[in-house]
Design a protein around this motif. Structure first.
Motif, mmCIF file in Angstrom:
data_model
loop_
_atom_site.group_PDB
_atom_site.id
_atom_site.type_symbol
_atom_site.label_atom_id
_atom_site.label_comp_id
_atom_site.label_asym_id
_atom_site.label_seq_id
_atom_site.Cartn_x
_atom_site.Cartn_y
_atom_site.Cartn_z
ATOM 1 N N ASN A 26 0.880 -1.233 0.019
ATOM 2 C CA ASN A 26 0.070 -0.019 -0.013
ATOM 3 C C ASN A 26 0.971 1.263 -0.022
ATOM 4 O O ASN A 26 0.319 2.233 -0.275
ATOM 5 C CB ASN A 26 -1.066 -0.030 1.191
ATOM 6 N N PHE A 27 2.122 1.060 0.337
ATOM 7 C CA PHE A 27 3.088 2.177 0.358
ATOM 8 C C PHE A 27 3.888 2.283 -0.879
ATOM 9 O O PHE A 27 4.736 2.846 -1.027
ATOM 10 C CB PHE A 27 4.102 2.231 1.694
ATOM 11 N N GLY A 28 3.690 1.320 -1.599
ATOM 12 C CA GLY A 28 4.383 1.197 -3.046
ATOM 13 C C GLY A 28 5.672 0.238 -2.857
ATOM 14 O O GLY A 28 6.497 0.436 -3.739
ATOM 15 N N VAL A 29 5.716 -0.626 -1.529
ATOM 16 C CA VAL A 29 7.083 -1.487 -1.556
ATOM 17 C C VAL A 29 6.605 -2.637 -1.695
ATOM 18 O O VAL A 29 5.826 -3.403 -1.252
ATOM 19 C CB VAL A 29 7.606 -1.077 -0.165
ATOM 20 N N VAL A 30 7.577 -3.502 -2.705
ATOM 21 C CA VAL A 30 7.575 -4.772 -2.767
ATOM 22 C C VAL A 30 8.915 -5.124 -2.546
ATOM 23 O O VAL A 30 9.966 -4.700 -3.038
ATOM 24 C CB VAL A 30 7.104 -5.148 -4.427
ATOM 25 N N THR A 31 9.222 -6.006 -1.653
ATOM 26 C CA THR A 31 10.378 -6.814 -1.330
ATOM 27 C C THR A 31 10.745 -8.035 -2.152
ATOM 28 O O THR A 31 9.893 -9.132 -1.948
ATOM 29 C CB THR A 31 10.519 -6.890 0.211
ATOM 30 N N ALA A 32 11.592 -8.269 -2.751
ATOM 31 C CA ALA A 32 12.265 -9.334 -3.352
ATOM 32 C C ALA A 32 13.332 -10.173 -2.783
ATOM 33 O O ALA A 32 14.185 -9.489 -2.489
ATOM 34 C CB ALA A 32 12.420 -9.287 -4.922
ATOM 35 N N TYR A 33 13.365 -11.457 -2.945
ATOM 36 C CA TYR A 33 14.602 -12.355 -2.457
ATOM 37 C C TYR A 33 15.314 -13.127 -3.457
ATOM 38 O O TYR A 33 14.411 -14.031 -4.133
ATOM 39 C CB TYR A 33 14.072 -13.053 -1.277
ATOM 40 N N ILE A 34 16.442 -12.906 -3.586
ATOM 41 C CA ILE A 34 17.131 -13.989 -4.467
ATOM 42 C C ILE A 34 18.242 -14.340 -3.893
ATOM 43 O O ILE A 34 19.042 -13.536 -3.647
ATOM 44 C CB ILE A 34 17.367 -13.257 -5.914
ATOM 45 N N ASN A 35 18.615 -15.723 -3.566
ATOM 46 C CA ASN A 35 19.659 -16.204 -2.821
ATOM 47 C C ASN A 35 19.872 -15.581 -1.442
ATOM 48 O O ASN A 35 18.645 -15.565 -0.794
ATOM 49 C CB ASN A 35 20.710 -16.123 -3.695
ATOM 50 N N ASN A 36 20.705 -14.999 -1.351
ATOM 51 C CA ASN A 36 21.019 -14.236 0.061
ATOM 52 C C ASN A 36 20.743 -12.687 -0.020
ATOM 53 O O ASN A 36 21.104 -12.238 0.988
ATOM 54 C CB ASN A 36 22.567 -14.464 0.479
ATOM 55 N N TYR A 37 20.347 -12.285 -1.177
ATOM 56 C CA TYR A 37 20.113 -10.627 -1.440
ATOM 57 C C TYR A 37 18.566 -10.347 -1.340
ATOM 58 O O TYR A 37 17.668 -11.232 -1.629
ATOM 59 C CB TYR A 37 20.417 -10.595 -2.967
ATOM 60 N N LEU A 38 18.313 -9.439 -0.614
ATOM 61 C CA LEU A 38 17.040 -8.954 -0.289
ATOM 62 C C LEU A 38 17.087 -7.625 -1.135
ATOM 63 O O LEU A 38 17.958 -6.549 -0.966
ATOM 64 C CB LEU A 38 16.639 -8.302 1.037
ATOM 65 N N PHE A 39 16.004 -7.369 -1.829
ATOM 66 C CA PHE A 39 15.796 -6.269 -2.801
ATOM 67 C C PHE A 39 14.578 -5.308 -2.339
ATOM 68 O O PHE A 39 13.296 -6.115 -2.514
ATOM 69 C CB PHE A 39 15.739 -6.404 -4.408
ATOM 70 N N GLU A 40 14.579 -4.258 -2.099
ATOM 71 C CA GLU A 40 13.191 -3.299 -1.752
ATOM 72 C C GLU A 40 13.026 -2.340 -2.688
ATOM 73 O O GLU A 40 13.812 -1.699 -3.106
ATOM 74 C CB GLU A 40 13.713 -2.572 -0.510
ATOM 75 N N ILE A 41 11.820 -2.690 -3.394
ATOM 76 C CA ILE A 41 11.509 -1.913 -4.794
ATOM 77 C C ILE A 41 10.271 -0.967 -4.486
ATOM 78 O O ILE A 41 9.184 -1.476 -4.051
ATOM 79 C CB ILE A 41 11.007 -3.176 -5.779
ATOM 80 N N THR A 42 10.452 0.271 -4.975
ATOM 81 C CA THR A 42 9.719 1.298 -4.314
ATOM 82 C C THR A 42 9.154 1.829 -5.331
ATOM 83 O O THR A 42 9.995 2.396 -6.238
ATOM 84 C CB THR A 42 9.894 2.179 -3.140
ATOM 85 N N THR A 43 7.830 2.060 -5.666
ATOM 86 C CA THR A 43 7.101 2.901 -6.608
ATOM 87 C C THR A 43 7.347 4.534 -6.439
ATOM 88 O O THR A 43 7.320 4.709 -5.416
ATOM 89 C CB THR A 43 5.767 2.446 -7.107
ATOM 90 N N LEU A 44 7.812 5.034 -7.634
ATOM 91 C CA LEU A 44 7.831 6.514 -7.295
ATOM 92 C C LEU A 44 6.608 7.189 -6.597
ATOM 93 O O LEU A 44 5.561 6.745 -7.251
ATOM 94 C CB LEU A 44 8.207 7.303 -8.640
ATOM 95 N N ARG A 45 6.649 8.190 -5.690
ATOM 96 C CA ARG A 45 5.662 8.529 -5.064
ATOM 97 C C ARG A 45 5.899 9.971 -4.496
ATOM 98 O O ARG A 45 7.014 10.412 -4.365
ATOM 99 C CB ARG A 45 5.141 7.532 -3.899
ATOM 100 N N LYS A 46 4.988 10.666 -4.155
ATOM 101 C CA LYS A 46 4.915 11.849 -3.408
ATOM 102 C C LYS A 46 4.074 11.736 -1.983
ATOM 103 O O LYS A 46 3.016 10.990 -2.104
ATOM 104 C CB LYS A 46 4.620 13.101 -4.161
ATOM 105 N N ASP A 47 4.558 12.146 -0.984
ATOM 106 C CA ASP A 47 4.058 11.904 0.369
ATOM 107 C C ASP A 47 3.246 13.534 0.553
ATOM 108 O O ASP A 47 3.891 14.439 0.338
ATOM 109 C CB ASP A 47 5.057 11.833 1.332
#
Length: 252
Positions: A76-97
């Motif tokens: 809901n805040f535009g954040v999707v977290t992805a996991y590949i092997n031992n890495y965590l990737f936080e992917i956030t959609t461009l937004r304005k607050d």
């Protein structure tokens, strides 16, 4: 400058998936945050965050099609977290607050990179990076607030003024201290310290989990704040964290 992000196959995979051929934008997804600072300074890459103009649902679809494990608890805040092997990737959609009250904000997704940069806290945290995945020495920065120069010179600068920025999100006071201990070559700005101390009650009322998380990050950089000589900051930490000298208390 060596493009050390391209030495991480998992990062390259995520980057390519989120920059598919035929997109309306040439590069709808860029690296941002700590990994870009590490890239500029030549440090080992730790956290890997990306910003994208894609809506969260599209990110989920792309990653699920590749059977990549994801976490969507903050979607809901535009954040999707992805996991590949031992890495965590936080992917956030461009937004304005907007309508920020120090703890919460309403958000609106955007495709405007400059607008996204303006809602971030510090100039060194608003540097975006595009890769040439075919070359280990080729990347391009989008740096609308001259964060690279501040990073190299060791200046921790709010994108907005300190009062406005901290009142928008009280956690920024603690993030300022973490970045200060990590990168600063200067003494504390008295005006910034004044704003931090004036908001000490608001900061103390943040959730204990949030406070503990930020303190852990600070202590990793500067164990027990041994080098902190500023009495105002010492008083601040003693007020926010009465037992901060005992690292054992952080393990609960």
């Amino acid at each position: 400058m060596l493009n050390i992000i391209s030495n991480i196959p998992e990062a390259v995979k995520i980057y390519k998936l989120l920059n598919p051929l035929g997109s309306e934008e040439n590069t709808p997804t860029k690296f941002v945050g700590g990994c870009v600072r590490d890239l500029i300074l030549g440090h080992k890459i730790k956290d890997i965050d990306l910003a994208t103009s894609f809506p969260p649902q599209k990110i989920v679809k792309i990653l699920e099609n590749e059977n990549i494990k994801i976490n969507i608890k903050a979607i809901n805040f535009g954040v999707v977290t992805a996991y590949i092997n031992n890495y965590l990737f936080e992917i956030t959609t461009l937004r304005k607050d907007f309508l920020q009250d120090g703890r919460y904000a309403k958000i609106e997704f955007t495709k405007d990179w400059k607008l996204d940069s303006q809602r971030r806290d510090f100039t060194i945290n608003a540097i975006y990076c595009e890769l040439n995945t075919k070359s280990n020495e080729s990347f391009q920065l989008f740096d609308p607030h001259n964060g690279k120069e501040d990073l190299i010179n060791g200046k921790i600068k709010f994108i907005k003024n300190a009062k406005t920025s901290i009142n928008e999100d009280y956690v920024r006071a603690l993030r300022y201290l973490r970045f200060f201990y990590s990168y600063s070559n200067y003494e504390h700005d008295p005006y910034v310290l004044e704003q931090i101390f004036e908001n000490k009650n608001n900061i103390k009322n943040l959730s204990q989990n949030r406070l503990k998380t930020e303190l852990k990050k600070i202590i990793i950089i500067n164990p027990k704040l041994k080098i902190e000589k500023n009495l105002l900051i010492k008083d601040f930490f003693s007020y926010i964290y009465p037992d901060f000298n005992s690292i054992a208390n952080l393990n609960g």
